[in-house]
Write a protein that holds these residues in place. Structure first.
Motif, PDB file in Angstrom:
ATOM      1  N   THR A 105     -26.808  43.960  36.240  1.00 52.08           N
ATOM      2  CA  THR A 105     -27.937  43.055  36.008  1.00 52.08           C
ATOM      3  C   THR A 105     -27.837  41.870  36.960  1.00 52.08           C
ATOM      4  OG1 THR A 105     -27.977  43.691  33.690  1.00 52.08           O
ATOM      5  CG2 THR A 105     -29.122  41.658  34.290  1.00 52.08           C
ATOM      6  N   THR A 106     -28.977  41.480  37.543  1.00 54.77           N
ATOM      7  CA  THR A 106     -28.997  40.362  38.490  1.00 54.77           C
ATOM      8  C   THR A 106     -30.034  39.332  38.075  1.00 54.77           C
ATOM      9  OG1 THR A 106     -30.606  41.492  39.910  1.00 54.77           O
ATOM     10  CG2 THR A 106     -28.276  41.854  40.398  1.00 54.77           C
ATOM     11  N   VAL A 107     -29.808  38.071  38.456  1.00 54.99           N
ATOM     12  CA  VAL A 107     -30.771  37.008  38.206  1.00 54.99           C
ATOM     13  C   VAL A 107     -32.059  37.317  38.974  1.00 54.99           C
ATOM     14  CG1 VAL A 107     -31.281  34.581  38.625  1.00 54.99           C
ATOM     15  CG2 VAL A 107     -29.056  35.247  37.704  1.00 54.99           C
ATOM     16  N   GLY A 108     -33.208  37.123  38.333  1.00 55.34           N
ATOM     17  CA  GLY A 108     -34.499  37.408  38.952  1.00 55.34           C
ATOM     18  C   GLY A 108     -34.961  38.829  38.766  1.00 55.34           C
ATOM     19  N   GLN A 109     -34.111  39.680  38.226  1.00 61.00           N
ATOM     20  CA  GLN A 109     -34.475  41.077  38.008  1.00 61.00           C
ATOM     21  C   GLN A 109     -35.489  41.191  36.865  1.00 61.00           C
ATOM     22  OE1 GLN A 109     -31.127  43.473  36.839  1.00 61.00           O
ATOM     23  NE2 GLN A 109     -32.347  45.308  36.428  1.00 61.00           N
ATOM     24  N   ASN A 110     -36.498  42.052  37.034  1.00 61.27           N
ATOM     25  CA  ASN A 110     -37.410  42.393  35.940  1.00 61.27           C
ATOM     26  C   ASN A 110     -36.794  43.534  35.153  1.00 61.27           C
ATOM     27  OD1 ASN A 110     -39.562  40.531  36.358  1.00 61.27           O
ATOM     28  ND2 ASN A 110     -40.212  41.726  38.132  1.00 61.27           N
ATOM     29  N   LEU A 111     -36.144  43.183  34.077  1.00 58.87           N
ATOM     30  CA  LEU A 111     -35.371  44.129  33.286  1.00 58.87           C
ATOM     31  C   LEU A 111     -36.276  44.787  32.248  1.00 58.87           C
ATOM     32  CD1 LEU A 111     -32.523  45.233  32.632  1.00 58.87           C
ATOM     33  CD2 LEU A 111     -32.256  43.318  31.051  1.00 58.87           C
ATOM     34  N   ALA A 112     -36.370  46.108  32.282  1.00 57.14           N
ATOM     35  CA  ALA A 112     -37.219  46.858  31.347  1.00 57.14           C
ATOM     36  C   ALA A 112     -36.337  47.553  30.312  1.00 57.14           C
ATOM     37  CB  ALA A 112     -38.059  47.882  32.098  1.00 57.14           C
ATOM     38  N   ILE A 113     -36.575  47.225  29.050  1.00 53.73           N
ATOM     39  CA  ILE A 113     -35.818  47.827  27.950  1.00 53.73           C
ATOM     40  C   ILE A 113     -36.801  48.584  27.069  1.00 53.73           C
ATOM     41  CG2 ILE A 113     -34.262  47.399  26.014  1.00 53.73           C
ATOM     42  CD1 ILE A 113     -33.531  44.741  27.314  1.00 53.73           C
ATOM     43  N   THR A 114     -36.443  49.824  26.726  1.00 56.56           N
ATOM     44  CA  THR A 114     -37.332  50.693  25.950  1.00 56.56           C
ATOM     45  C   THR A 114     -36.762  50.940  24.558  1.00 56.56           C
ATOM     46  OG1 THR A 114     -38.055  51.808  27.983  1.00 56.56           O
ATOM     47  CG2 THR A 114     -38.502  52.922  25.896  1.00 56.56           C
ATOM     48  N   TRP A 115     -37.609  50.703  23.551  1.00 57.78           N
ATOM     49  CA  TRP A 115     -37.241  51.018  22.161  1.00 57.78           C
ATOM     50  C   TRP A 115     -38.231  52.023  21.599  1.00 57.78           C
ATOM     51  CZ3 TRP A 115     -36.786  45.829  23.700  1.00 57.78           C
ATOM     52  CH2 TRP A 115     -35.535  45.212  23.489  1.00 57.78           C
ATOM     53  N   PRO A 116     -37.754  53.090  20.944  1.00 58.17           N
ATOM     54  CA  PRO A 116     -38.678  53.962  20.215  1.00 58.17           C
ATOM     55  C   PRO A 116     -38.977  53.389  18.830  1.00 58.17           C
ATOM     56  CG  PRO A 116     -36.461  54.890  20.162  1.00 58.17           C
ATOM     57  CD  PRO A 116     -36.385  53.628  20.989  1.00 58.17           C
ATOM     58  N   ILE A 117     -40.253  53.419  18.432  1.00 60.77           N
ATOM     59  CA  ILE A 117     -40.684  52.930  17.123  1.00 60.77           C
ATOM     60  C   ILE A 117     -41.333  54.077  16.372  1.00 60.77           C
ATOM     61  CG2 ILE A 117     -42.176  51.316  15.895  1.00 60.77           C
ATOM     62  CD1 ILE A 117     -42.112  49.522  18.322  1.00 60.77           C
ATOM     63  N   GLN A 118     -40.844  54.330  15.150  1.00 66.06           N
ATOM     64  CA  GLN A 118     -41.487  55.310  14.284  1.00 66.06           C
ATOM     65  C   GLN A 118     -42.061  54.588  13.077  1.00 66.06           C
ATOM     66  OE1 GLN A 118     -39.025  58.375  12.550  1.00 66.06           O
ATOM     67  NE2 GLN A 118     -40.790  59.690  12.090  1.00 66.06           N
ATOM     68  N   GLY A 141     -43.699  50.663   3.233  1.00 63.80           N
ATOM     69  CA  GLY A 141     -42.830  51.543   4.008  1.00 63.80           C
ATOM     70  C   GLY A 141     -41.974  50.741   4.968  1.00 63.80           C
ATOM     71  N   GLN A 142     -41.732  51.303   6.147  1.00 65.33           N
ATOM     72  CA  GLN A 142     -40.909  50.601   7.122  1.00 65.33           C
ATOM     73  C   GLN A 142     -41.186  51.124   8.526  1.00 65.33           C
ATOM     74  OE1 GLN A 142     -36.688  51.545   7.261  1.00 65.33           O
ATOM     75  NE2 GLN A 142     -37.007  53.421   6.096  1.00 65.33           N
ATOM     76  N   PHE A 143     -40.709  50.364   9.508  1.00 67.02           N
ATOM     77  CA  PHE A 143     -40.701  50.802  10.908  1.00 67.02           C
ATOM     78  C   PHE A 143     -39.257  51.121  11.278  1.00 67.02           C
ATOM     79  CE2 PHE A 143     -44.324  47.803  10.745  1.00 67.02           C
ATOM     80  CZ  PHE A 143     -45.333  48.704  11.051  1.00 67.02           C
ATOM     81  N   ALA A 144     -39.019  52.347  11.723  1.00 65.20           N
ATOM     82  CA  ALA A 144     -37.689  52.748  12.162  1.00 65.20           C
ATOM     83  C   ALA A 144     -37.583  52.505  13.664  1.00 65.20           C
ATOM     84  CB  ALA A 144     -37.437  54.217  11.838  1.00 65.20           C
ATOM     85  N   LEU A 145     -36.583  51.722  14.068  1.00 70.26           N
ATOM     86  CA  LEU A 145     -36.409  51.370  15.478  1.00 70.26           C
ATOM     87  C   LEU A 145     -35.156  52.044  16.022  1.00 70.26           C
ATOM     88  CD1 LEU A 145     -37.203  47.537  15.314  1.00 70.26           C
ATOM     89  CD2 LEU A 145     -38.754  49.454  15.648  1.00 70.26           C
ATOM     90  N   GLY A 146     -35.323  52.779  17.115  1.00 71.24           N
ATOM     91  CA  GLY A 146     -34.176  53.416  17.755  1.00 71.24           C
ATOM     92  C   GLY A 146     -33.432  52.442  18.649  1.00 71.24           C
ATOM     93  N   ALA A 147     -32.340  52.924  19.217  1.00 76.30           N
ATOM     94  CA  ALA A 147     -31.523  52.090  20.100  1.00 76.30           C
ATOM     95  C   ALA A 147     -32.278  51.787  21.390  1.00 76.30           C
ATOM     96  CB  ALA A 147     -30.216  52.793  20.414  1.00 76.30           C
ATOM     97  N   PRO A 186     -49.237  56.431  10.723  1.00 77.04           N
ATOM     98  CA  PRO A 186     -48.091  56.827   9.908  1.00 77.04           C
ATOM     99  C   PRO A 186     -47.423  58.086  10.458  1.00 77.04           C
ATOM    100  CG  PRO A 186     -49.921  56.214   8.499  1.00 77.04           C
ATOM    101  CD  PRO A 186     -50.449  56.225   9.897  1.00 77.04           C
ATOM    102  N   SER A 187     -46.095  58.077  10.511  1.00 75.75           N
ATOM    103  CA  SER A 187     -45.240  59.174  11.028  1.00 75.75           C
ATOM    104  C   SER A 187     -45.250  59.275  12.546  1.00 75.75           C
ATOM    105  CB  SER A 187     -45.633  60.529  10.423  1.00 75.75           C
ATOM    106  OG  SER A 187     -45.500  60.502   9.018  1.00 75.75           O
ATOM    107  N   GLN A 188     -46.066  58.474  13.221  1.00 74.32           N
ATOM    108  CA  GLN A 188     -46.105  58.529  14.678  1.00 74.32           C
ATOM    109  C   GLN A 188     -44.934  57.760  15.280  1.00 74.32           C
ATOM    110  OE1 GLN A 188     -49.597  56.704  16.416  1.00 74.32           O
ATOM    111  NE2 GLN A 188     -49.435  57.888  18.304  1.00 74.32           N
ATOM    112  N   THR A 189     -44.408  58.267  16.402  1.00 73.02           N
ATOM    113  CA  THR A 189     -43.362  57.577  17.149  1.00 73.02           C
ATOM    114  C   THR A 189     -43.904  57.199  18.519  1.00 73.02           C
ATOM    115  OG1 THR A 189     -41.592  58.792  16.031  1.00 73.02           O
ATOM    116  CG2 THR A 189     -41.038  57.742  18.120  1.00 73.02           C
TER     117      THR A 189
END
Length: 434
Positions: free
Chosen positions: A189-202, A175-181, A244-247
């Motif tokens: 954005t600043t130097v030293g910032q703890n940047l949190a990026i969220t991706w949905p995975i199905q 099968g596959q893993f579907a990744l959202g934006a 399977p099928s979980q996001t």
């Protein structure tokens, strides 16, 4: 024959009786050697209250198997089957191939029976022989892993036993893993910032998995890749259980390193067995500017129809040192990609879409033709789909192996009725091939 003494719950046969019975079968030195070996393998006694350890039990089992093998060798003089080895020797999975090696098997392979515990096998591969019986382990065993004795029976005689552990077959993920934006907080954005990026995975996979999460960094300016990766954490942590099928949303937190100017960050998701891997679209990070993110209300998919003799196919493309799925574009041919812009809202007012496409520099000779076609559409309902085509080509003189990225952008332009404009985009890696 000397008398046999019987006591409650026990039968005692004098050793001399056994040795006398072997007179004429074994020479006197052979009987003496057998007597010495039998004495050696007798385990130490266990007193009441003593702990019977696994080591002692396994030693007793091994000694018994060894003794049975020796007796079977003696029986083999009169034609009985003798089991010498199993391959693999320790364990085998259900449906896995097992090779039973020995002697005095019936030359007609179907007249042999291999017993694994109480399960009888009488069908063997055509390359079996009087010394080897080859067959897949039948799917008739439960409560695995579990050890079973293996014996061979033929012409009314049964061999000695060797032990095999049967296990469940290894699952190969598909099968596959579907990744959202990827989504990031607003603000520069600043130097030293703890940047949190969220991706949905199905997980569009066959089996549950414990996926391995990795942050891929490319297109760096200023600080190097190692500096970006020095403090990466994931929530949930890697490996992450998913059904399977979980996001599930995955948050990658990375500290913007000193000296950083810009970078592109992608999430890689790999099944535990490494058979299914996918990489998200990159999130562009630039110090002093907001993180550019795609609105999740619109998604894109594409197919490659055989139009215009383009001969385009999908394949691996390396962009900024990261291997990702992409499109292979043959030189000197004109092809066409067929896209779908999918509205992912469950409810709400109808929306209007405006589409654009561009090759992200350096283009390396790749060009898009007149398109997208159509370039816009109005009144798309929640959950609706806007199909469109995009011509794509590479000149005959283009450099084989050169790469670029195709950026497809969809702007929702309608305001009012609870709507406001938003933008979604997707990057499609391209590679020029002969």
């Amino acid at each position: 024959m000397p008398p046999t003494t019987i006591s409650p719950g026990d039968v005692v046969v004098p050793m001399s009786s056994i040795l006398d019975a072997l007179e004429g079968v074994l020479t006197a030195p052979e009987r003496d050697a057998l007597f010495a070996q039998l004495i050696e393998i007798r385990p130490a006694g266990v007193a009441p209250g003593d702990l019977i350890t696994a080591e002692l039990f396994n030693k007793v089992r091994t000694d018994i198997d060894d003794l049975m093998s020796r007796v079977a060798v003696l029986e083999g003089v009169s034609g009985g089957p003798v089991l010498e080895s199993l391959s693999p020797a320790g364990s085998v999975a259900l449906n896995g191939l097992l090779i039973v090696t020995g002697r005095n098997f019936n030359p007609i392979r179907t007249l042999n029976t291999v017993l694994i515990g109480d399960v009888e096998i009488t069908q063997f591969r055509s390359d079996s022989s009087p010394t080897q019986l080859i067959f897949p382990v039948p799917d008739l065993f439960t409560a695995l892993p579990q050890s079973f004795p293996v014996r061979v029976r033929t012409q009314g005689q049964t061999s000695n036993a060797l032990s095999i552990t049967i296990t469940q077959p290894q699952q190969v993920q598909g099968g596959q893993f579907a990744l959202g934006a990827g989504q990031a907080p607003g603000g520069n954005t600043t130097v030293g910032q703890n940047l949190a990026i969220t991706w949905p995975i199905q997980a569009l996979t066959l089996f549950p998995d414990n996926v391995v999460l990795s942050l891929l960094v490319g297109g760096v300016q200023g600080a190097d890749v190692a500096s970006w990766l020095a403090s990466v954490t994931f929530n949930p942590p890697s490996p992450m259980a998913i059904l399977p099928s979980q996001t599930k949303p995955v948050v990658a937190t990375v500290k913007v390193p000193a000296g950083a100017i810009s970078a592109k960050l992608s999430l890689q998701v790999a099944s535990q067995d490494g058979n299914v891997v996918n990489v998200s679209d990159p999130v562009a990070v630039a110090v002093g500017a907001p993180v550019a993110v795609s609105d999740p209300s619109i998604d894109f998919s594409f197919t490659i129809p055989a139009l215009g003799g383009g001969g385009m196919t999908t394949g691996k493309v390396t962009i900024d040192g990261v291997d990702v799925p992409g499109v292979l574009v043959p030189k000197g041919k004109n092809g066409k990609l067929k896209f779908h812009a999918l509205d992912k809202r469950a409810a709400g007012a109808n929306v209007d879409f405006a589409l654009t496409a561009e090759i992200v520099a350096p283009a390396n000779g790749l060009t898009v033709g007149a398109g997208p076609n159509p370039a816009s559409a109005a009144g798309i309902a929640p959950g609706g789909d806007l199909p469109f085509d995009l011509p794509l080509s590479a000149p005959a003189g283009a450099t084989s192996g050169a790469t670029a990225q195709l950026k497809i952008t969809c702007n929702q332009t309608k305001s009012g009725g609870g709507l406001s404009p938003y933008t979604s985009f997707k990057f499609i890696p391209l590679k020029i091939v002969d």
